[in-house]
Design a protein around this motif. Structure first.
Motif, short mmCIF file in Angstrom:
data_model
loop_
_atom_site.label_atom_id
_atom_site.label_comp_id
_atom_site.label_asym_id
_atom_site.label_seq_id
_atom_site.Cartn_x
_atom_site.Cartn_y
_atom_site.Cartn_z
N THR A 1 -78.24 18.69 11.24
CA THR A 1 -77.58 17.98 12.11
C THR A 1 -76.68 16.63 11.54
O THR A 1 -77.14 16.22 10.49
CB THR A 1 -78.27 17.26 13.60
N ASN A 2 -75.76 16.30 12.11
CA ASN A 2 -74.93 15.21 11.49
C ASN A 2 -75.77 13.95 11.46
O ASN A 2 -76.23 13.57 12.72
CB ASN A 2 -73.53 14.97 12.21
N LEU B 1 -66.98 15.43 9.74
CA LEU B 1 -68.18 14.66 10.18
C LEU B 1 -68.49 13.49 10.16
O LEU B 1 -69.24 12.73 10.69
CB LEU B 1 -69.55 15.84 9.84
N SER C 1 -67.14 17.19 5.11
CA SER C 1 -67.63 15.75 5.22
C SER C 1 -66.67 15.08 5.92
O SER C 1 -66.66 14.14 6.86
CB SER C 1 -67.44 15.23 3.72
N ASN D 1 -78.68 13.16 16.58
CA ASN D 1 -77.48 12.30 16.21
C ASN D 1 -77.65 10.85 16.80
O ASN D 1 -76.77 9.96 16.81
CB ASN D 1 -75.94 12.86 16.79
N THR E 1 -74.61 10.82 10.99
CA THR E 1 -73.93 9.77 11.61
C THR E 1 -74.04 8.45 10.90
O THR E 1 -74.42 7.32 11.29
CB THR E 1 -74.13 9.65 13.01
N GLN F 1 -76.68 14.46 6.38
CA GLN F 1 -77.28 15.26 7.49
C GLN F 1 -79.00 14.89 7.60
O GLN F 1 -79.41 14.25 6.63
CB GLN F 1 -77.06 16.69 6.96
#
Length: 804
Positions: free
Chosen positions: A344-345, A202, A199, A521, A347, A457
Motif C-alpha cells: 500500500t502507499n 503515488l 513513484s 494509508n 504517503t 510503500q
C-alpha cells in the motif's frame, strides 16, 4: 459531356483515395483503419481464436511452456530465470503492448509525439520533474552495481522486442491504428522508467501550499488546523510498539528563513483523492485453520487496460503468482510456495523544494553558502506530432532540476524552485521484486526490501512458518521537525537533508501481540517514533474501521477477509452525520422532498451499498458543508490545501463557535450551524436537478463508477455506470474513477489457497472477450481461484503455447 462526367468522377475518386491514405492533422488515414485484412476489424478476434501451439523465440536455452487458463491467465514454465523473464516480456507484450509503451512514453514526457500539441505542457512538466533523468540514474546504478539484474531486465526487453518484430499490421493493437503510429523497440531503460512513473503517480507534497498557508494563517492557526497527529491516531505500526534502536541525531538550525510572500504558482498534480490501498495479515492464532491469511487491495485509477496483468511464473526451483505490472519483471503483489506479500502507499514526503538564487541572468551559477556552485543544463527536445519540436532547457542544481522558473508556471513571479526527490538517486527497485518472488521467510523479505527506494510503500508479509510482518520501506531523509513542510532556501546549506534513516530503523513490526498487522494509508507510527514524519493526506477512517474489525474477529476464514475487502461501512458518515443533524437543529423543511431526504438520512445505517440513498444524500450534504466552511480560504489567489475532513468534523463537534466558521462577506456571527444549513440547502438544489434529470439517486447510480480507457476520448473502449458500492474513506474504496485495482486474499497452509480479481481483463484489446470480463465479478465482490497450476495440469486449459 460523357468525358466531362468521367473526368469529374475520376477526380473525385483520386481525391478520396488521397484523403483516406494520408493523415490529416490528428485524424488517422481512413483506408488502413477500415481495411478488412489489416484494419480495426482484425482486432475483433479474441486471443483463443489466434492461439498457436508453437512459436519461435530466439535466445532461449530450453523450450518454455505457456499454459493459459479459461481467463487467459498465462502460467509460464521455464528452465531458467533468463528464459522465464524473456518469456514474460514476450507474453506480456502479446496482450498489453500498447499500454506498456503508452505509459512509458507518458513517463518520459513524450505524449506529444502521439497526440500532438495538446500534451505539450504535460510533457514539459514531466521532463522538468526528471522522471527520465531518474531512470537514467537507475540504469547507471544497475550497470555499476548489479549486472545480474540488468541482464534479466534486458532479457525481458528482448522478449518484448521479438514480439514487436513479429507483429503484423493485422495484429497491431487498435490504439496504434487509431492514433496512427507504430511501436518502437523496448529497452531495459523503459522498464526502469515504468517504476519511476509509479513513484510520480503515488508521491505527493504540499510544500507550496503550506508555505502559503503559513503566510495566510500564521503558525499558531496553521498548527491548530493541520495538526501533526489526529486526536484518535491508529497508525500502521501498532501504538504499543517499542523502538529498540538508537536513532541518528538530527540537528535543527537555530534560525530559518522561509519565503515571506504568497507564491502565485500552480502546484504539481498530487495523487488524486481516492488513491490509496489496504493490506493486512492475520496470525494463525486468529484464523479458523490456524494458518496466516494475507489480503491486499491497492486503490488506484480504474482504467482499461487494467494497470495489472495476472501471471504465474515458474522455474524448477520456484513458482510465484499474482499481479504484475506490464513492463516490469516478476510479480508485484502475490505469493509463492512459502510466503505472500502486498503493498500500500506509505504517503511519505520524499521530495522537497528549494528556492534557488542565481548569480545572474545566465543562470550558470547559484548561491550556496558563501560560494557560487555551477549549474548544469539539460536540453529537452519534445517532438510534437504534426509540428516542429519544442526545445526546453532545464537547469539542474545539486538538489535536482529547476521545475518552476519564469519560463514555466511562474505566473508573473521571477522565481526558481529546484526539486529534491529520492527518485533522482539511483536505485534498484526491480531487484526487490525479483528477490521477493523467491523469498522463503522473514529474513528473505527484509533482504529484498533493503534494495527498495521509491515510491515509499507499506509491505505486508506472511509466511507458512506463521510469521506476519509489516515494514514501511523507502529511502527516507533525516529531517528535523517541520523540515520539508515549507519551501526552503537553497542558498543555506543548513537546509540540506542530513542523511537517511537506516533501513533497519524504518518503522516495522513482526508478530505483534494483537495478532494482525495492517495498513490503510494512515500515519505510519505514533509520536514515539524518533524520526519526523508529516503529511496532510493521511487516511483517518479506513484504518480505524479495519483495525476495529480485525481486533474483534476470531476464527477468521478466507471468506471473512473477502467480506472485509468489500466492506461498505462509512465510518466518516457514522461520526459526522449525527453532528450535521444536531447542528441543523430546528430546520424547517419547506418542501416534502426536504423532509423525505432528512428522514432517509436519519434512518440510514451508514453502509454505502449500491442501492442506498442515504449515502448519496450524505455525500452531497457533507461535501457542500465542508466546501462552505473553507470557501474563503480556498478562494485565495495563492495555492492552498484545506484541512482534512477528519479535522473539519472534529472542529464542528467540539468547537462549533470557533472563529474559523466566520464568513467575512456575511454580517453577524456565524458558527458551524450556518454552514450545515447552507450545505443542506445546497443539497436540496443538487437533488432537485438530479431527480428532474436522472431520477433514481441510489448510490451506484449517483456515483457512476467508470472504468475508463487510458485515452479518455476513447469512450467506446470504457465501461461506464458499473453497479457497485463503496467510496472514498471506505474499505471498499470504489468511487467514480478510483477503487480497488486488484484484490487478493491468500491463506498459507500446507496447500496455498489464493483468490484474486481486478476490474478489467487480461487482454488489452477492446475487441477481445477477455478485455473486461472480470468487471462483473469484481463489482459484486467476487474472486477468481488463483491457486497454483502445476505443469501438466489439464483442467480448465484454454490453450497452450510452447516457445521454442
Amino acid at each position: 459531356m460523357k468525358y466531362f462526367s468521367f473526368l469529374l468522377v475520376l477526380g473525385v475518386t483520386i481525391a478520396l483515395a488521397v484523403l483516406v491514405s494520408i493523415p490529416i492533422g490528428q485524424i488517422p488515414p481512413i483506408a488502413p483503419l477500415l481495411d478488412p485484412n489489416h484494419g480495426f476489424w482484425q482486432n475483433s478476434i479474441s486471443e483463443d481464436e489466434l492461439a498457436a501451439e508453437e512459436l519461435t523465440l530466439e535466445n532461449l536455452t530450453a523450450p518454455v511452456e505457456v499454459v493459459y487458463d479459461q481467463n487467459l491467465i498465462p502460467h509460464i514454465f521455464a528452465e531458467s530465470e533468463a528464459d522465464l523473464y524473456r518469456a514474460q516480456g514476450y507474453v506480456t507484450a502479446q496482450h498489453r503492448l500498447w499500454q506498456m509503451e503508452f505509459q512509458t512514453m507518458a513517463a518520459a514526457g513524450r505524449v506529444s509525439e502521439i497526440v500532438g500539441p495538446i500534451a505539450l505542457d504535460l510533457d514539459r512538466m514531466t521532463r522538468r520533474k526528471g522522471l527520465a533523468f531518474g531512470a537514467e540514474l537507475g540504469m547507471k546504478f544497475l550497470q555499476e552495481n548489479d549486472p545480474e539484474t540488468l541482464a534479466l531486465v534486458e532479457a525481458y526487453a528482448d522478449g518484448v522486442n521479438q514480439y514487436i518484430a513479429q507483429l503484423s499490421d493485422a495484429r497491431l493493437p487498435v490504439e496504434y491504428k487509431i492514433l496512427n503510429y507504430r511501436p518502437e523497440p523496448w529497452s531495459a531503460f523503459k522498464s526502469l522508467l515504468l517504476l519511476k512513473y509509479m513513484s510520480d503517480m503515488l508521491v505527493g507534497d504540499r510544500d507550496l501550499e503550506f508555505t502559503n498557508l503559513r503566510k495566510i494563517l500564521g503558525e499558531a492557526k496553521l498548527d491548530r488546523l493541520y495538526p501533526e497527529f489526529p486526536s484518535e491516531n491508529d497508525p500502521v505500526i501498532e501504538a504499543a510498539h517499542v523502538w529498540d534502536f538508537e536513532p541518528l541525531p538530527v540537528l535543527k538550525p537555530d534560525s530559518m528563513a522561509y519565503p515571506d510572500e504568497e507564491l502565485l504558482i500552480s502546484p504539481l498534480s498530487q495523487p488524486e483523492e481516492g488513491t490509496g490501498s489496504n493490506n493486512w495479515a492475520v496470525a494463525g492464532k486468529k484464523t479458523k485453520n490456524g494458518n496466516p491469511i494475507l489480503a491486499n487491495d491497492p486503490h488506484l485509477s480504474l482504467n482499461l487496460p487494467s494497470l495489472w496483468y495476472a501471471m504465474q511464473l515458474s522455474t524448477p526451483s520456484n513458482t510465484v503468482k499474482g499481479a504484475t505490472l506490464p513492463g516490469a519483471l516478476g510479480v508485484i503483489s502475490g505469493f509463492n510456495q512459502d510466503i505472500a506479500w502486498g503493498v500500500t502507499n506509505a504517503t511519505r514526503d520524499t521530495r522537497d523544494w528549494y528556492k534557488i538564487t542565481f548569480q545572474d541572468e545566465s543562470r550558470k551559477a547559484y548561491q550556496y553558502g558563501t560560494t557560487w556552485k555551477p549549474a548544469e543544463r539539460r536540453i529537452e527536445e519534445i517532438k510534437i506530432k504534426g509540428q516542429e519540436a519544442f526545445i526546453d532547457t532545464v537547469i539542474y542544481t545539486h538538489y535536482g532540476p529547476i521545475v518552476y522558473d519564469r519560463s514555466f508556471r511562474a505566473e508573473r513571479q521571477d522565481i526558481n524552485f529546484a526539486l529534491k526527490w529520492t527518485v533522482h538517486m539511483g536505485s534498484n527497485e526491480q531487484k526487490t521484486f525479483l528477490l521477493m518472488n523467491k523469498a522463503k521467510n522473514h529474513n528473505d523479505y527484509n533482504r529484498a526490501l533493503d534494495h527498495y527506494t521509491a515510491p515509499a510503500q507499506n509491505f505486508v508479509f506472511a509466511c507458512k512458518s506463521g510469521d506476519i510482518a509489516m515494514r514501511i520501506q523507502g529511502k527516507f531523509p533525516l529531517k528535523w521537525p517541520g523540515q520539508g513542510k515549507f519551501l526552503m532556501d537553497g542558498a543555506d546549506p543548513k537546509m540540506e537533508w542530513q542523511g537517511y534513516i537506516p533501513n533497519e530503523q524504518n518503522a516495522s513490526t513482526l508478530n505483534p501481540e494483537r495478532g494482525f498487522v495492517s495498513s490503510a494509508n494512515q500515519h505510519p507510527t505514533d509520536s514515539t517514533y524518533p524520526y519526523y514524519v508529516f503529511d496532510n493526506s493521511y487516511e483517518h477512517y479506513r484504518n480505524r474501521r479495519l483495525n476495529r474489525k480485525l481486533g474483534e474477529m476470531e476464527q477468521i476464514t478466507v471468506e471473512d477477509m473477502m467480506g472485509l475487502q468489500f466492506d461498505d461501512y462509512n465510518l466518516q458518515a457514522a461520526e459526522a452525520l449525527p453532528i450535521l443533524i444536531r447542528l441543523l437543529g430546528t430546520y424547517k423543511a419547506d418542501s416534502p422532498e426536504a423532509e423525505k431526504y432528512l428522514q432517509e438520512l436519519k434512518s440510514w445505517d451508514f453502509f454505502a451499498d449500491p442501492n442506498q440513498k442515504g449515502q448519496t444524500l450524505y455525500s452531497i450534504w457533507s461535501s457542500e458543508t465542508f466546501e462552505s466552511i473553507w470557501r474563503e480560504l480556498l478562494e485565495s489567489k495563492a495555492a492552498v490545501v484545506r484541512p482534512s475532513s477528519y479535522q473539519t468534523v472534529e472542529l464542528m463537534a467540539k468547537s462549533e463557535q470557533d472563529s474559523i466558521f466566520e464568513v467575512k462577506s456575511v454580517d453577524g456571527v456565524e458558527a458551524a450551524d450556518y454552514h450545515v444549513r447552507l450545505g443542506f440547502d445546497s443539497m436540496l438544489v443538487v437533488m432537485e436537478k438530479w431527480e428532474a434529470e436522472q431520477g433514481d439517486y441510489s448510490w451506484a447510480n449517483y456515483k457512476k463508477t467508470t472504468i475508463q480507457h487510458l485515452v479518455p476520448t476513447f469512450k467506446s473502449f470504457s465501461v461506464v455506470n458499473v453497479y457497485t458500492g463503496g467510496g472514498s474513506g471506505i474499505l471498499n474504496a470504489t468511487g467514480s474513477r478510483h477503487g480497488a485495482s486488484w484484490r487478493m486474499v491468500v491463506e498459507l497452509g500446507s496447500q496455498v489457497q489464493a483468490f484474486g480479481v481486478y476490474p478489467g481483463g487480461q487482454s488489452g484489446n477492446p475487441g477481445s472477450k477477455f478485455y473486461e470480463n472480470f468487471i462483473p465479478v469484481w463489482a459484486n465482490g467476487g474472486y477468481l481461484d488463483f491457486g497454483f497450476r502445476m505443469k501438466g495440469d489439464v483442467d480448465n486449459v484454454l490453450f497452450k503455447t510452447t516457445l521454442k
